[in-house]
Design a protein around this motif. Structure first.
Motif, mmCIF file in Angstrom:
data_model
loop_
_atom_site.group_PDB
_atom_site.id
_atom_site.type_symbol
_atom_site.label_atom_id
_atom_site.label_comp_id
_atom_site.label_asym_id
_atom_site.label_seq_id
_atom_site.Cartn_x
_atom_site.Cartn_y
_atom_site.Cartn_z
ATOM 1 N N GLN A 106 53.281 9.291 113.660
ATOM 2 C CA GLN A 106 53.362 10.727 113.410
ATOM 3 C C GLN A 106 52.563 11.531 114.430
ATOM 4 O O GLN A 106 52.962 12.634 114.809
ATOM 5 C CB GLN A 106 52.857 11.037 111.999
ATOM 6 C CG GLN A 106 53.772 10.524 110.892
ATOM 7 C CD GLN A 106 53.179 10.745 109.508
ATOM 8 O OE1 GLN A 106 51.985 11.009 109.348
ATOM 9 N NE2 GLN A 106 54.017 10.625 108.482
ATOM 10 N N LEU A 107 51.439 10.976 114.866
ATOM 11 C CA LEU A 107 50.595 11.675 115.831
ATOM 12 C C LEU A 107 51.044 11.450 117.275
ATOM 13 O O LEU A 107 50.530 12.092 118.191
ATOM 14 C CB LEU A 107 49.139 11.219 115.684
ATOM 15 C CG LEU A 107 48.442 11.536 114.354
ATOM 16 C CD1 LEU A 107 47.036 10.941 114.336
ATOM 17 C CD2 LEU A 107 48.381 13.046 114.125
ATOM 18 N N GLY A 108 51.974 10.531 117.471
ATOM 19 C CA GLY A 108 52.410 10.205 118.819
ATOM 20 C C GLY A 108 51.310 9.517 119.612
ATOM 21 O O GLY A 108 51.174 9.717 120.821
ATOM 22 N N MET A 109 50.525 8.676 118.927
ATOM 23 C CA MET A 109 49.353 8.041 119.527
ATOM 24 C C MET A 109 49.613 6.554 119.781
ATOM 25 O O MET A 109 50.185 5.868 118.937
ATOM 26 C CB MET A 109 48.152 8.212 118.585
ATOM 27 C CG MET A 109 46.822 7.761 119.133
ATOM 28 S SD MET A 109 45.485 8.050 117.927
ATOM 29 C CE MET A 109 45.407 9.850 117.913
ATOM 30 N N GLU A 110 49.195 6.094 120.925
ATOM 31 C CA GLU A 110 49.305 4.665 121.245
ATOM 32 C C GLU A 110 48.528 3.853 120.216
ATOM 33 O O GLU A 110 47.427 4.236 119.814
ATOM 34 C CB GLU A 110 48.751 4.414 122.650
ATOM 35 C CG GLU A 110 48.882 2.982 123.132
ATOM 36 C CD GLU A 110 48.305 2.784 124.527
ATOM 37 O OE1 GLU A 110 48.430 1.666 125.054
ATOM 38 O OE2 GLU A 110 47.720 3.750 125.066
ATOM 39 N N HIS A 111 49.085 2.720 119.810
ATOM 40 C CA HIS A 111 48.480 1.959 118.718
ATOM 41 C C HIS A 111 48.566 0.461 118.994
ATOM 42 O O HIS A 111 49.629 -0.061 119.303
ATOM 43 C CB HIS A 111 49.204 2.280 117.398
ATOM 44 C CG HIS A 111 48.654 1.580 116.208
ATOM 45 N ND1 HIS A 111 49.450 1.134 115.171
ATOM 46 C CD2 HIS A 111 47.378 1.246 115.875
ATOM 47 C CE1 HIS A 111 48.692 0.567 114.248
ATOM 48 N NE2 HIS A 111 47.438 0.616 114.651
ATOM 49 N N LEU A 112 47.421 -0.216 118.873
ATOM 50 C CA LEU A 112 47.381 -1.664 119.040
ATOM 51 C C LEU A 112 46.897 -2.305 117.748
ATOM 52 O O LEU A 112 45.937 -1.832 117.135
ATOM 53 C CB LEU A 112 46.432 -2.062 120.166
ATOM 54 C CG LEU A 112 46.802 -1.691 121.602
ATOM 55 C CD1 LEU A 112 46.302 -0.293 121.930
ATOM 56 C CD2 LEU A 112 46.187 -2.684 122.577
ATOM 57 N N VAL A 113 47.558 -3.387 117.347
ATOM 58 C CA VAL A 113 47.110 -4.168 116.196
ATOM 59 C C VAL A 113 46.634 -5.510 116.729
ATOM 60 O O VAL A 113 47.378 -6.232 117.389
ATOM 61 C CB VAL A 113 48.248 -4.376 115.168
ATOM 62 C CG1 VAL A 113 47.745 -5.230 114.004
ATOM 63 C CG2 VAL A 113 48.756 -3.032 114.652
ATOM 64 N N VAL A 114 45.376 -5.832 116.456
ATOM 65 C CA VAL A 114 44.752 -7.052 116.965
ATOM 66 C C VAL A 114 44.303 -7.888 115.773
ATOM 67 O O VAL A 114 43.581 -7.400 114.905
ATOM 68 C CB VAL A 114 43.541 -6.716 117.857
ATOM 69 C CG1 VAL A 114 42.969 -7.987 118.472
ATOM 70 C CG2 VAL A 114 43.930 -5.718 118.942
ATOM 71 N N SER A 115 44.718 -9.149 115.722
ATOM 72 C CA SER A 115 44.439 -9.960 114.544
ATOM 73 C C SER A 115 43.411 -11.061 114.792
ATOM 74 O O SER A 115 43.274 -11.574 115.901
ATOM 75 C CB SER A 115 45.726 -10.595 114.015
ATOM 76 O OG SER A 115 46.131 -11.674 114.822
ATOM 77 N N PHE A 116 42.696 -11.409 113.731
ATOM 78 C CA PHE A 116 41.772 -12.537 113.774
ATOM 79 C C PHE A 116 42.537 -13.817 114.090
ATOM 80 O O PHE A 116 42.087 -14.642 114.881
ATOM 81 C CB PHE A 116 41.077 -12.701 112.415
ATOM 82 C CG PHE A 116 39.876 -11.825 112.194
ATOM 83 C CD1 PHE A 116 39.717 -10.640 112.899
ATOM 84 C CD2 PHE A 116 38.889 -12.185 111.282
ATOM 85 C CE1 PHE A 116 38.598 -9.823 112.698
ATOM 86 C CE2 PHE A 116 37.772 -11.388 111.076
ATOM 87 C CZ PHE A 116 37.624 -10.212 111.781
ATOM 88 N N GLU A 117 43.671 -13.991 113.440
ATOM 89 C CA GLU A 117 44.421 -15.240 113.569
ATOM 90 C C GLU A 117 44.849 -15.492 115.011
ATOM 91 O O GLU A 117 44.725 -16.610 115.524
ATOM 92 C CB GLU A 117 45.633 -15.226 112.647
ATOM 93 C CG GLU A 117 46.374 -16.548 112.593
ATOM 94 C CD GLU A 117 47.420 -16.590 111.501
ATOM 95 O OE1 GLU A 117 47.749 -17.690 111.037
ATOM 96 O OE2 GLU A 117 47.907 -15.511 111.102
#
Length: 304
Positions: A106-117
C-alpha cells in the motif's frame, strides 16, 4: 459528548499526562509533532539517508512505517525500505508477515522478508526444542544479527525500530535495577561503527496507547497477538510497575525518559563506546572474537 480541549470537536483520546482531551485532528498533530521532535533532537534522519524499517507486522512497526512515509516519504533525498524477520514461530508469525506485505504494498515501499530457517538452517521453534537457552535469547540475538546484516547489505544508513515510550522506559529501569549502566549507555549510540547500522527510535516520546490510537485512526491493520515465547518475568514486573505508577501519577514515563537523557553525557564519559571487531567466523561486528550469534549456532548445531 466529551469535546477536544482545543476545539469543539469530539475527543478521541484523553492524554492523562497532559490532562487534556484531543480530537482526531489535534491528536494526530500532537503525535506527529512528538515524532518529529525525537527525530530532530537525536538527528535521526539526515539528508541522503537510506532508512531500513524493522517491520514485524505488529502495531508499532506498522504505524512506524506509515508515519515515516507520511512525514518524510515525499523527500527526494531520502529512501525507505522495510525488513521483516520471520523467526519461524508457528501460528504467530505468518499472519504478521502477511500484514507487513500488505502495508508495504500500500505504501509502495520495498520489502524484504528474511527468515531464520534460510539463514540458520532452523526455525526459532526448532531452536527452542534443541537448545537450553530461553527463547528470547535466541530470538533477540538472531533478529538483531539479521536486521543489521540485511540493512547493511541493502545500503541502509539507519535502521528504524518501533520502540515507544513504554518500551524505552522499561529498558531504562530494567538496566538500572540490574546495575547494568554500560548497557544503558549503549541505548544512545555515540558514533557510527563500521559494519553496524545506526538504530533510530522515532517513537521514543509517544506512549504505546497513542501508537494504537494513531493506527486505528488511519485504519492501519493491527495485530495484538502476543508472542507465545514472551515470558520474561523480570521485564514483565518492571512493565507492570510502570503501568501502575503511570496510572497513579500520569507523566512519570516522561520523567523516567527525561532523567535518562540528563544522564547521557555522564554515561558516555564513564562508558565510552568501544571499537568493534569482526567476527572470525562470519565477519559481523562484535566486541569479542566470535559473535554471540555464531556461538549460539555452534551450540545448537552441536546438539544431537
Amino acid at each position: 459528548m466529551i469535546t477536544c480541549s482545543k476545539c469543539s470537536r469530539r475527543a478521541v483520546i484523553f492524554q492523562r499526562h497532559a490532562n487534556r482531551h484531543l480530537c482526531k485532528r489535534h491528536f494526530i498533530e500532537d503525535f506527529e509533532r512528538r515524532v518529529k521532535l525525537a527525530v530532530k533532537k537525536y538527528d535521526m534522519i539526515q539528508k541522503g539517508d537510506r532508512i531500513a524499517i524493522a517491520l514485524s507486522g505488529g502495531k508499532d512497526s506498522v504505524t512506524l512505517a506509515f508515519v515515516l512515509n507520511k512525514l518524510y516519504g515525499f523527500r527526494s533525498d531520502l529512501e525507505f525500505f522495510a525488513i521483516t524477520i520471520d523467526e519461524g514461530i508457528a501460528g504467530y508469525r505468518p499472519p504478521t508477515v502477511e500484514i507487513a506485505r500488505k502495508v508495504t504494498e500500500q505504501l509502495g515501499m520495498e520489502h524484504l522478508v528474511v527468515s531464520f530457517e534460510e539463514n540458520f538452517g532452523m526455525t526459532l521453534d526448532e531452536m527452542v526444542k534443541r537448545g537450553d537457552k530461553k527463547p528470547c535469547t535466541y530470538c533477540g540475538v538472531f533478529r538483531k544479527y539479521l536486521l543489521n546484516r540485511t540493512a547493511r547489505e541493502m545500503g541502509a544508513t539507519k535502521l528504524a525500530t518501533g520502540h515507544n515510550l513504554d518500551d524505552e522506559t522499561q529498558t531504562i529501569l530494567l538496566n538500572f535495577l540490574n546495575a547494568d549502566m554500560e548497557r544503558m549507555a549503549r541505548l544512545v549510540p555515540q558514533r557510527v561503527q563500521e559494519g553496524l547500522v545506526v538504530r533510530i527510535k522515532p517513537f521514543r516520546y509517544v506512549y504505546e496507547k497513542e501508537v494504537v490510537v494513531y493506527g486505528f485512526l488511519h485504519e492501519l491493520p493491527m495485530d495484538f497477538d502476543e508472542c507465545p515465547y514472551s515470558h520474561f518475568p523480570v521485564r514483565a514486573a518492571v512493565r507492570d510497575f510502570l503501568y501502575d505508577f503511570e496510572n497513579k501519577y500520569p507523566g512519570r514515563k516522561f520523567s523516567v525518559m527525561s532523567s535518562f537523557e540528563k544522564l547521557i553525557p555522564c554515561l558516555k564519559e564513564i562508558y565510552p563506546q568501544i571499537d568493534l571487531n569482526r567476527c572470525e567466523r562470519c565477519g559481523e561486528p562484535t566486541p569479542r572474537r566470535i559473535c554471540q550469534a555464531c556461538k549460539l549456532l555452534e551450540e545448537l548445531r552441536g546438539v544431537d
